[in-house]
Each structure stands twice: as C-alpha cells, then as structure tokens.
Design an enzyme around this catalytic site. Structure first.
Site, PDB file in Angstrom:
ATOM      1  N   ARG A 237       0.817  -1.121  -0.016  1.00 22.80           N
ATOM      2  CA  ARG A 237      -0.128  -0.136  -0.064  1.00 22.80           C
ATOM      3  C   ARG A 237       0.968   1.143   0.014  1.00 22.80           C
ATOM      4  O   ARG A 237       1.938   1.161   0.974  1.00 22.80           O
ATOM      5  CB  ARG A 237      -0.894  -0.043   1.292  1.00 22.80           C
ATOM      6  CG  ARG A 237      -2.335  -1.008   1.154  1.00 22.80           C
ATOM      7  CD  ARG A 237      -3.136  -0.305   0.024  1.00 22.80           C
ATOM      8  NE  ARG A 237      -4.149  -1.278   0.125  1.00 22.80           N
ATOM      9  CZ  ARG A 237      -4.548  -2.346  -0.619  1.00 22.80           C
ATOM     10  NH1 ARG A 237      -3.590  -2.471  -1.783  1.00 22.80           N
ATOM     11  NH2 ARG A 237      -5.675  -2.861  -0.630  1.00 22.80           N
ATOM     12  N   GLU A 266      -3.954   7.927  -4.807  1.00 24.09           N
ATOM     13  CA  GLU A 266      -4.377   7.105  -5.931  1.00 24.09           C
ATOM     14  C   GLU A 266      -5.708   7.598  -6.548  1.00 24.09           C
ATOM     15  O   GLU A 266      -6.747   7.913  -5.877  1.00 24.09           O
ATOM     16  CB  GLU A 266      -4.480   5.553  -5.901  1.00 24.09           C
ATOM     17  CG  GLU A 266      -3.151   4.937  -5.477  1.00 24.09           C
ATOM     18  CD  GLU A 266      -3.090   3.567  -5.263  1.00 24.09           C
ATOM     19  OE1 GLU A 266      -4.303   2.813  -5.143  1.00 24.09           O
ATOM     20  OE2 GLU A 266      -2.105   3.158  -4.803  1.00 24.09           O
ATOM     21  N   HIS A 285      -1.919   0.793 -10.044  1.00 19.93           N
ATOM     22  CA  HIS A 285      -2.375  -0.480  -8.991  1.00 19.93           C
ATOM     23  C   HIS A 285      -2.860  -1.548  -9.712  1.00 19.93           C
ATOM     24  O   HIS A 285      -3.956  -1.477  -9.843  1.00 19.93           O
ATOM     25  CB  HIS A 285      -3.430   0.425  -8.231  1.00 19.93           C
ATOM     26  CG  HIS A 285      -3.754  -0.365  -6.963  1.00 19.93           C
ATOM     27  ND1 HIS A 285      -3.767   0.269  -5.790  1.00 19.93           N
ATOM     28  CD2 HIS A 285      -3.729  -1.750  -6.727  1.00 19.93           C
ATOM     29  CE1 HIS A 285      -4.120  -0.806  -4.841  1.00 19.93           C
ATOM     30  NE2 HIS A 285      -4.265  -1.781  -5.390  1.00 19.93           N
TER      31      HIS A 285
HETATM   32  N1  LIG Z   1      -0.807  -3.768  -5.492  1.00 20.82           N
HETATM   33  C1  LIG Z   1      -1.955  -4.571  -5.637  1.00 20.82           C
HETATM   34  O1  LIG Z   1      -2.783  -4.520  -6.357  1.00 20.82           O
HETATM   35  C2  LIG Z   1      -2.185  -5.550  -4.336  1.00 20.82           C
HETATM   36  C3  LIG Z   1      -2.890  -6.807  -4.416  1.00 20.82           C
HETATM   37  C4  LIG Z   1      -3.099  -7.482  -3.454  1.00 20.82           C
HETATM   38  C5  LIG Z   1      -2.542  -7.346  -2.388  1.00 20.82           C
HETATM   39  N2  LIG Z   1      -1.725  -5.895  -1.939  1.00 20.82           N
HETATM   40  C6  LIG Z   1      -1.515  -5.707  -0.786  1.00 20.82           C
HETATM   41  O2  LIG Z   1      -0.519  -6.659  -0.245  1.00 20.82           O
HETATM   42  C7  LIG Z   1      -1.034  -6.839   1.031  1.00 20.82           C
HETATM   43  C8  LIG Z   1      -0.597  -8.238   1.511  1.00 20.82           C
HETATM   44  O3  LIG Z   1      -1.342  -9.405   0.863  1.00 20.82           O
HETATM   45  P1  LIG Z   1      -1.192 -10.689   1.324  1.00 20.82           P
HETATM   46  O4  LIG Z   1      -2.505 -11.694   0.722  1.00 20.82           O
HETATM   47  O5  LIG Z   1       0.208 -11.350   1.221  1.00 20.82           O
HETATM   48  O6  LIG Z   1      -1.551 -10.741   2.949  1.00 20.82           O
HETATM   49  P2  LIG Z   1      -1.124 -11.611   4.094  1.00 20.82           P
HETATM   50  O7  LIG Z   1      -1.660 -11.362   5.321  1.00 20.82           O
HETATM   51  O8  LIG Z   1      -0.833 -12.954   3.458  1.00 20.82           O
HETATM   52  O9  LIG Z   1       0.610 -11.077   4.046  1.00 20.82           O
HETATM   53  C9  LIG Z   1       0.894  -9.820   4.725  1.00 20.82           C
HETATM   54  C10 LIG Z   1       2.101 -10.072   5.714  1.00 20.82           C
HETATM   55  O10 LIG Z   1       2.575  -9.175   6.258  1.00 20.82           O
HETATM   56  C11 LIG Z   1       2.746  -9.211   7.608  1.00 20.82           C
HETATM   57  N3  LIG Z   1       2.979  -7.979   8.563  1.00 20.82           N
HETATM   58  C12 LIG Z   1       1.919  -7.210   8.728  1.00 20.82           C
HETATM   59  N4  LIG Z   1       2.261  -6.314   9.491  1.00 20.82           N
HETATM   60  C13 LIG Z   1       3.493  -6.486   9.610  1.00 20.82           C
HETATM   61  C14 LIG Z   1       4.699  -5.741  10.334  1.00 20.82           C
HETATM   62  N5  LIG Z   1       4.322  -4.550  10.966  1.00 20.82           N
HETATM   63  N6  LIG Z   1       5.861  -6.019  10.135  1.00 20.82           N
HETATM   64  C15 LIG Z   1       6.228  -7.060   9.470  1.00 20.82           C
HETATM   65  N7  LIG Z   1       5.377  -8.001   8.896  1.00 20.82           N
HETATM   66  C16 LIG Z   1       4.012  -7.452   8.827  1.00 20.82           C
HETATM   67  C17 LIG Z   1       1.816 -10.414   8.181  1.00 20.82           C
HETATM   68  O11 LIG Z   1       2.357 -11.184   9.253  1.00 20.82           O
HETATM   69  C18 LIG Z   1       1.651 -11.107   6.960  1.00 20.82           C
HETATM   70  O12 LIG Z   1       2.633 -12.124   6.724  1.00 20.82           O
HETATM   71  C19 LIG Z   1      -2.438  -6.800   1.296  1.00 20.82           C
HETATM   72  O13 LIG Z   1      -2.704  -6.315   2.356  1.00 20.82           O
HETATM   73  C20 LIG Z   1      -2.649  -5.550   0.307  1.00 20.82           C
HETATM   74  O14 LIG Z   1      -2.259  -4.197   1.171  1.00 20.82           O
HETATM   75  C21 LIG Z   1      -1.669  -5.057  -3.139  1.00 20.82           C
HETATM   76  O1  LIG Z   2      -5.925  -5.552  -1.807  1.00 18.11           O
HETATM   77  C1  LIG Z   2      -6.002  -5.809  -2.982  1.00 18.11           C
HETATM   78  O2  LIG Z   2      -6.583  -6.880  -3.359  1.00 18.11           O
HETATM   79  C2  LIG Z   2      -5.697  -5.041  -4.338  1.00 18.11           C
HETATM   80  O3  LIG Z   2      -4.777  -3.973  -3.809  1.00 18.11           O
HETATM   81  C3  LIG Z   2      -6.654  -4.478  -5.305  1.00 18.11           C
HETATM   82  O4  LIG Z   2      -7.397  -3.298  -4.429  1.00 18.11           O
END
Ligand SMILES: NC(=O)c1ccc[n+]([C@@H]2O[C@H](COP(=O)([O-])OP(=O)(O)OC[C@H]3O[C@@H](n4cnc5c(N)ncnc54)[C@H](O)[C@@H]3O)[C@@H](O)[C@H]2O)c1
Ligand SMILES: O=C(O)[C@H](O)CO
Length: 324
Positions: A237, A266, A285
């Site tokens: 994010r 954004e 994004h």
């Molecule tokens: N760019 C995009 O389009 C897009 C798409 C999907 C997800 N995302 C972002 O990616 C993030 C992660 O998705 P995911 O499915 O891997 O989630 P997830 O919950 O599997 O992974 C997130 C990880 O971050 C760790 N974490 C949280 N806070 C922390 C901290 N302070 N220090 C260290 N580690 C920490 C958690 O323990 C977890 O292992 C989502 O929350 C979203 O914000 C972005």
């Molecule tokens: O969190 C997610 O799934 C992506 O950022 C799409 O918004």
C-alpha cells in the site's frame, strides 16, 4: 423475500445473475456521501454491500443500521474500519489467495523493469534515439543472483520468494513478526531485522498491508540504510512508504530506483515528481489486474457475500469473532 444488498462495482453478467438469485440488488456507482443522500432508503435497508475501493467507516455505518455483511473485492481491507464493523457484528469478507500469484508476477515485473530499465529504453526506441550500438548509458543492472529482501512474508511475499529463488537464483532475506518456516524450508529465506534487510538487499520488496504499524515504515531514515545501488519495490500500500522521502532519496541518489504499483494518493496526481524521474516505474495499481484474476476475485466476493448472509462462512472472513 431476498435480502437487499448494495453493489458498488460492475460485475460480469454471470456473477451479477448469481448475486441476483440470492439477493435484491441495487447497483450504485460508489458509497460517497452524495450517493448515500440520494439513496438514503436503500442504505437504510441494506443487509449487505459488495464492491471495492470505498471508505467504510463509522460515519458510513450510521447510514446502514441493518447491515450484516460487507464483501470487498480485494485482499487488502485498510479502507474498512474493522473495529467499528466488529462492534456492530458486521461480517467483513475479503478475497485472499485467488490473486496471490498474479500480484507476485506484478512484483517481479517491477523488479525486472526497474533493474533493466525496460520502459525507459523502450521509450528511447520509440522516439527514434536507437541509432547505433547502445552504450553503457543504456545498460541496466542484473537481477539474477542478487539479494531480494521481502517485507511482508505473507501469501504474496511467499509467492515472490518462490519466483526469485527458483527463477532467478536470488538469495532471499525477509523481516516479519515471526519466522516463516515454509519460506525458510522451500526458498532458503533468511530471517533478519529490518536494518539488516535494508542494508543487505539489492531489492527491497514491500508486500505489507497498511496498518497503524506499517504506516510510513519506510522513511528517510530507512532509505538511507539501503545500498545506493538498491531498488525499492512497493506493491503493498502506498502509505507504507513516506513518498516525499522516497522522492528525495531518488533525486539524491540515496537509492538507485523504485518500482511502484501503489501510492499515497491514487490515482497518482499528474504533477507528482515521481512521474518525471527516469529511475521510477509507476504502475496504476495493477497488482491483480488480469482478466482471469479480476474475474476470480469478483466470483470469490459474490460467494463470500452469499456465505456471510446465509450464516455459512468457512473462509475469507477478516473478523471471524463476529461469527461466534
Ligand atoms: N498492488 C496490488 O494490487 C495489491 C494486490 C493484493 C494485495 N496487495 C497488498 O498486499 C498486502 C498483502 O497481501 P497478502 O495476501 O500477502 O496478505 P498476508 O496477510 O498473507 O501477508 C501480509 C504479511 O505482512 C505481515 N505483516 C503485517 N504487519 C507487519 C509488520 N508490521 N511487520 C512485519 N510484517 C508484517 C503479516 O504477518 C503477513 O505475513 C495486502 O494487504 C494489500 O495491501 C496489493
Ligand atoms: O488489496 C487488493 O486486493 C488490491 O490492492 C486490489 O485493491
């Protein structure tokens, strides 16, 4: 009577049909105060909402006294006030897993595009600057065998580690709140503290959620700890990185480049200094934005709302404590 729900996102026809077979659906363009004002009765009656990228906070919830479930077409849920939803016993559903591989592909795209300067030199070709053998001023840097650091070793972090380890022979470092056994066993990932990760990584890759703890986790102080040859990749994010500090670090040469899919604001304002820096690859994004994955996310969100409003939730619930 079918429960009334608000849909604030366009769905493929077959998924809309599936949603309509369970609910009385009102499609609205967003959840803005103006839309709420114009559709006050619809919000007052709604038992479910489905969509993405809109704020759902305490003020919003005041307009939805009958709301029982919210289903976001995303894995990230930082635009929801989870505490307020939980207090009201509203189930929050999200779409993890279905997008993991696609987002990891996007992160690898950013790693390759920034290191090899793919967009920058392709642009030079387009404007007719390729007139002979290219010189060192067009060269990039290697990706294979370089060290890749992962902040956020969750589902996406793990899928990125898999690509980097098997595809590019990269040593993997990660920082997390606890050791990740699977990452260590399968991809030889090495746990280290944040400072070590910043100092030793050639690519610092962020796949963290936005929380109070991760807001501006990477600022001027952290950027200064990175190698001047290192590249920052952010697909978590935008606000996890202090964007002003990042711009300064890119201008000053504190770090080499940045590959960004997410931003503090954004869409990224057209006058953002990031857009005039040649060492920045800025994507709109698109982490999960493939036809296949966006369809699967929408299908998952529809199934999630059906499960939540019929009391049959088995997975994908952000606040499972309300199910008890
Ligand atoms: N760019 C995009 O389009 C897009 C798409 C999907 C997800 N995302 C972002 O990616 C993030 C992660 O998705 P995911 O499915 O891997 O989630 P997830 O919950 O599997 O992974 C997130 C990880 O971050 C760790 N974490 C949280 N806070 C922390 C901290 N302070 N220090 C260290 N580690 C920490 C958690 O323990 C977890 O292992 C989502 O929350 C979203 O914000 C972005
Ligand atoms: O969190 C997610 O799934 C992506 O950022 C799409 O918004």
């Amino acid at each position: 009577m079918k429960p009334p729900v608000i849909l604030y996102k366009t769905l493929p026809d077959d998924l809309l049909t599936r949603l309509e077979s369970h609910f009385t659906v009102t499609q609205l363009k967003d959840l803005s105060p103006e839309t709420i004002k114009q559709n006050a009765q619809t919000f007052a009656e709604a038992e479910g909402i489905l969509g993405s990228s809109e704020k759902v906070d305490k003020a919003f919830l005041e307009h939805t006294p009958k709301l029982r479930a919210a289903s976001t077409v995303s894995v990230g849920y930082d635009n929801f006030d989870v505490e307020a939803l939980t207090e009201r016993q509203i189930v929050l559903m999200h779409t993890p897993t279905v997008l993991t591989e696609t987002v990891a592909d996007t992160m690898m795209t950013l790693v390759l595009a920034t290191a090899r300067r793919a967009l920058e030199v392709a642009e030079r070709v387009k404007i007719g600057e390729w007139k002979g053998s290219i010189g060192a001023d067009w060269f990039g840097i290697d990706v294979h065998h370089k060290t890749l650091g992962i902040l956020g070793m969750g589902r996406i972090g793990l899928a990125l580690a898999q690509r980097a380890h098997f595809g590019f022979n990269m040593p993997i470092l990660y920082n997390a709140r606890r050791h990740h056994q699977e990452a260590e066993d399968r991809f030889n990932a090495r746990y280290c503290n944040l400072d070590t990760l910043l100092a030793e990584s050639d690519f610092v890759c962020i796949s963290l959620p936005l929380t109070d703890e991760t807001y501006h986790l990477i600022g001027a102080e952290q950027l200064a700890k990175m190698k001047s040859s290192a590249i920052l990749i952010n697909a978590g994010r935008g606000p996890v990185v202090d964007e002003k500090a990042l711009i300064q670090a890119l201008v000053d040469g504190t770090i080499h480049a940045a590959g960004l899919d997410v931003f503090e604001q954004e869409p990224l304002p057209v006058d953002s200094p990031l857009l005039s820096l040649p060492n920045v690859v800025a994507l709109p994004h698109i982490g999960s934005a493939t036809h296949e994955t966006r369809y699967n996310m929408a299908a998952c969100a529809v199934d999630n709302l059906i499960a939540a409003l019929s009391g049959k939730v088995k997975e994908n619930c952000v606040n499972p404590q309300v199910l008890k």
